[in-house]
Scaffold this motif. Structure first.
Motif, PDB file in Angstrom:
ATOM      1  N   LEU A 355     -59.476  -8.734  22.373  1.00  0.00           N
ATOM      2  CA  LEU A 355     -60.258  -7.514  22.577  1.00  0.00           C
ATOM      3  C   LEU A 355     -60.759  -6.897  21.269  1.00  0.00           C
ATOM      4  O   LEU A 355     -61.525  -5.932  21.290  1.00  0.00           O
ATOM      5  CB  LEU A 355     -59.414  -6.479  23.320  1.00  0.00           C
ATOM      6  N   GLY A 356     -60.326  -7.443  20.143  1.00  0.00           N
ATOM      7  CA  GLY A 356     -60.731  -6.881  18.860  1.00  0.00           C
ATOM      8  C   GLY A 356     -59.981  -5.616  18.505  1.00  0.00           C
ATOM      9  O   GLY A 356     -60.433  -4.837  17.649  1.00  0.00           O
ATOM     10  N   GLN A 371     -68.839 -15.340  15.760  1.00  0.00           N
ATOM     11  CA  GLN A 371     -67.610 -14.835  15.150  1.00  0.00           C
ATOM     12  C   GLN A 371     -67.290 -13.447  15.688  1.00  0.00           C
ATOM     13  O   GLN A 371     -68.136 -12.553  15.693  1.00  0.00           O
ATOM     14  CB  GLN A 371     -67.771 -14.777  13.622  1.00  0.00           C
ATOM     15  N   TRP A 372     -66.031 -13.280  16.133  1.00  0.00           N
ATOM     16  CA  TRP A 372     -65.586 -12.004  16.696  1.00  0.00           C
ATOM     17  C   TRP A 372     -64.471 -11.382  15.868  1.00  0.00           C
ATOM     18  O   TRP A 372     -64.424 -10.170  15.674  1.00  0.00           O
ATOM     19  CB  TRP A 372     -65.139 -12.218  18.142  1.00  0.00           C
ATOM     20  N   GLN A 383     -71.588  -6.905  20.892  1.00  0.00           N
ATOM     21  CA  GLN A 383     -70.939  -7.820  21.827  1.00  0.00           C
ATOM     22  C   GLN A 383     -69.916  -7.125  22.729  1.00  0.00           C
ATOM     23  O   GLN A 383     -69.494  -7.709  23.725  1.00  0.00           O
ATOM     24  CB  GLN A 383     -70.224  -8.943  21.048  1.00  0.00           C
ATOM     25  N   ARG A 384     -69.523  -5.912  22.378  1.00  0.00           N
ATOM     26  CA  ARG A 384     -68.474  -5.241  23.153  1.00  0.00           C
ATOM     27  C   ARG A 384     -68.888  -4.993  24.596  1.00  0.00           C
ATOM     28  O   ARG A 384     -68.043  -4.944  25.484  1.00  0.00           O
ATOM     29  CB  ARG A 384     -68.081  -3.922  22.494  1.00  0.00           C
ATOM     30  N   ALA A 385     -70.156  -4.851  24.832  1.00  0.00           N
ATOM     31  CA  ALA A 385     -70.622  -4.610  26.195  1.00  0.00           C
ATOM     32  C   ALA A 385     -70.306  -5.782  27.118  1.00  0.00           C
ATOM     33  O   ALA A 385     -70.236  -5.620  28.338  1.00  0.00           O
ATOM     34  CB  ALA A 385     -72.124  -4.349  26.190  1.00  0.00           C
ATOM     35  N   SER A 386     -70.117  -6.970  26.552  1.00  0.00           N
ATOM     36  CA  SER A 386     -69.856  -8.154  27.377  1.00  0.00           C
ATOM     37  C   SER A 386     -68.375  -8.336  27.676  1.00  0.00           C
ATOM     38  O   SER A 386     -67.978  -9.326  28.298  1.00  0.00           O
ATOM     39  CB  SER A 386     -70.384  -9.413  26.671  1.00  0.00           C
ATOM     40  N   PRO A 465     -69.703  -7.483  32.787  1.00  0.00           N
ATOM     41  CA  PRO A 465     -69.255  -8.185  31.592  1.00  0.00           C
ATOM     42  C   PRO A 465     -69.181  -9.697  31.794  1.00  0.00           C
ATOM     43  O   PRO A 465     -69.050 -10.186  32.924  1.00  0.00           O
ATOM     44  CB  PRO A 465     -67.852  -7.611  31.377  1.00  0.00           C
ATOM     45  N   LYS A 466     -69.244 -10.425  30.706  1.00  0.00           N
ATOM     46  CA  LYS A 466     -69.018 -11.869  30.743  1.00  0.00           C
ATOM     47  C   LYS A 466     -67.534 -12.192  30.715  1.00  0.00           C
ATOM     48  O   LYS A 466     -67.108 -13.223  31.231  1.00  0.00           O
ATOM     49  CB  LYS A 466     -69.697 -12.536  29.549  1.00  0.00           C
ATOM     50  N   LEU A 467     -66.743 -11.301  30.089  1.00  0.00           N
ATOM     51  CA  LEU A 467     -65.308 -11.544  29.921  1.00  0.00           C
ATOM     52  C   LEU A 467     -64.523 -10.320  30.358  1.00  0.00           C
ATOM     53  O   LEU A 467     -64.818  -9.198  29.946  1.00  0.00           O
ATOM     54  CB  LEU A 467     -64.994 -11.864  28.450  1.00  0.00           C
TER      55      LEU A 467
END
Length: 554
Positions: A355-356, A371-372, A383-386, A465-467
């Protein structure tokens, strides 16, 4: 010989807005010396308040009525508080679900056991230390002399629960009441607690078990009483009731238990037909005896939404503790991956890295091939929206001042959906989780546990979301509500194509819901593969031990 507990026509009511709200309705309960009896039912069925009435703690303002209410041959109708204090501990011990809350965080275990011994300690001060050590040893706590000097937060979940049981049996009560004593514990710790309770049962002690886990009941109870809406709807010997249930509600509870047979099918009967755009239309009147299939998943194995390579996370620097050690895995588009392991295995830390919320000390995380990990938050923000999270405790994850409309709507900030479009999206996802527009203006405190978890799912799916990361999202729910939430997750994931990373200690749920599984121990992945293959033919000894620790229905 008269029963230890002999109750006839028990009713319990609470005053609400000038009217009586009856929560227990005319039940009979008899428990004989040496018998193990279980009360089962979903949240709100009345089982816990029934158990608490046995120690005079039904709740503030409770009106307890009965034609007969005898404990050890003595009528307790009309008992005052000082009379109940004499019974608590001496006649009846009580073990609550959450040991961390039940034990005093500011006092050492030794002090709490001293209180539990009560008046006996006044006459045996010199032997109190050895008696406490013997008591901790009897409940399976190693190195009791050291544990006596510790505070609750210094003990693991299993040791805390054992210490709580020790306080409950300190005075040798005739009856031990255990109210959900293993809920939210991992499989190996749960087995330890169940072994302890089973040993007491074999020694001839009397047990009243309150649980929604029918597998736990199957292992411990001689007799089962099923409660629904404050009434006992069915009772009988454990083996017969669990194998040949007669009441529809009992059959519903049994059908809601995740198992090998339930994979790919709904665990609950839908309350109403689901909208076609969110899931295939399902006939609501089909019996669960004829399982209703879940929507077919569409997994794109060539597209990796998430990839983790050689993750390492340490606390306390290089000389400290390594909680994640060389963990690698990937998650395909539309796939569900389960991570299992006992408490402290590192599974939640992995989720936080994904989740970062934590940065790995070594290794990398890629989201959609980019890269995350270990990049500036400004680089991650697009990218957080996904990515969305469903937490274990939905209530704690909500702002209590927000309405449900605002709670769900705030997740759409990340994708720039506002105004009329936002309201329409909120209505769509609330409809998908079977709540609807009537819930828009409600607050979290006005919802049940299952309804709050549905709101958490709606909030997570709203940005499409994707994930989706779900960390123990159903561990605190009873079996029927859990079934509804799992069905929603499975349906919405299949229809939306969202990838799911599902963290849980419940192997039955992971087997039912996920496609692949990672088994973690001491920060490492010890086994991975297709979930059915891993659980049917485990190769690693730890996986085998986990599976052997899971209680099964008789």
């Amino acid at each position: 010989m008269s029963p230890l507990i002999d109750i006839c026509n028990l009713s319990i009511a609470f005053a609400r807005d000038g009217e009586e709200n009856v929560v227990v309705r005319g039940i009979d309960l008899a428990i004989r010396e040496g018998e193990a009896v279980a009360l089962v039912g979903e949240s709100g069925s009345g089982k816990s308040v029934t158990a608490r009435s046995l120690i005079g703690l039904a709740g503030a303002g409770a009106k307890v009525r009965a034609d007969r209410f005898d404990i050890a041959g003595e009528s307790v109708l009309g008992h005052r508080e000082k009379d109940w204090r004499r019974l608590r501990g001496e006649r009846i011990g009580f073990v609550l679900q959450d040991a961390l809350v039940s034990l005093d965080p500011l006092r050492r275990i030794e002090q709490q056991l001293s209180d539990a011994f009560g008046r006996r300690r006044l006459f045996a001060r010199k032997s109190a230390g050895s008696e406490s050590q013997h008591l901790l040893k009897s409940v399976g706590i190693p190195d009791p002399e050291r544990r006596l000097r510790q505070y609750p937060h210094q003990l693991s979940g299993g040791l805390r629960q054992r210490a709580l049981i020790a306080t409950a049996i300190a005075r040798g009560p005739s009856l031990l009441i255990a109210d959900e004593p293993t809920t939210a514990l991992d499989a190996t710790v749960q087995k330890q607690i169940l072994d302890l309770l089973a040993e007491r049962r074999k020694a001839g002690h009397t047990l009243l078990l309150i649980s929604h886990d029918l597998a736990v009941v199957s292992r411990l109870a001689d007799r089962v009483l099923v409660m629904n809406d404050g009434r006992i709807v069915e009772e009988g010997p454990t083996d017969k009731l669990l194998r040949q249930p007669e009441h529809p509600y009992t059959r519903q509870l049994l059908d809601a238990v995740p198992s090998v047979a339930s994979k790919g099918f709904r665990l609950s009967a839908p309350a109403e037909p689901v909208r076609p755009e969110t899931s295939p239309v399902i006939e609501a009147d089909i019996s669960l005896r004829h399982r209703i299939p879940l929507p077919q998943k569409r997994i794109d194995h060539d597209t990796h939404v998430l990839a983790a390579h050689n993750l390492v996370k340490r606390y306390g620097g290089n000389g400290g503790s390594t909680v994640v050690n060389d963990v690698s895995f990937s998650l395909a588009a539309g796939e569900a991956l389960g991570i299992v392991g006992e408490s402290g295995s590192g599974k939640t830390t992995v989720a936080k890295i994904v989740l970062g919320l934590l940065e790995p000390d070594e290794g990398t995380v890629l989201i959609d091939g980019r890269q995350w990990s270990n990049v500036p938050e400004t680089a991650r923000r697009p990218q957080r929206a996904s990515m969305q999270l469903i937490a274990q405790d939905a209530f704690s994850s909500f702002d209590p001042r927000y309405t449900i409309e605002k709670i769900v709507g705030e997740s759409l900030d990340s994708v720039g959906v506002y105004g009329a479009e936002r309201r329409e999206r909120v209505l769509d996802v609330l409809d998908a989780v079977r709540l609807g527009p009537a819930f828009l203006k409600r607050f979290p405190r006005e919802l049940s546990g299952g309804q709050r978890q549905r709101v958490a799912i709606a909030r997570a799916f709203a940005p499409r979301p994707k994930l989706l990361v779900a960390d123990e999202p159903v561990s605190a729910l009873d079996v029927s509500v859990q079934a509804q939430v799992l069905d929603l997750l499975a349906e919405l994931q299949a229809v939306s194509g969202t990838s799911l990373l599902f963290i849980s200690h419940d192997l039955g749920i992971v087997h039912h819901l996920t496609d692949r599984v990672l088994v973690m121990k001491d920060g490492r992945v010890v086994e991975t593969g297709e979930v059915g293959q891993v659980f049917s033919s485990p190769r690693h000894t730890y996986t085998q031990a986990l599976l052997e620790a899971v209680p099964a229905l008789a």
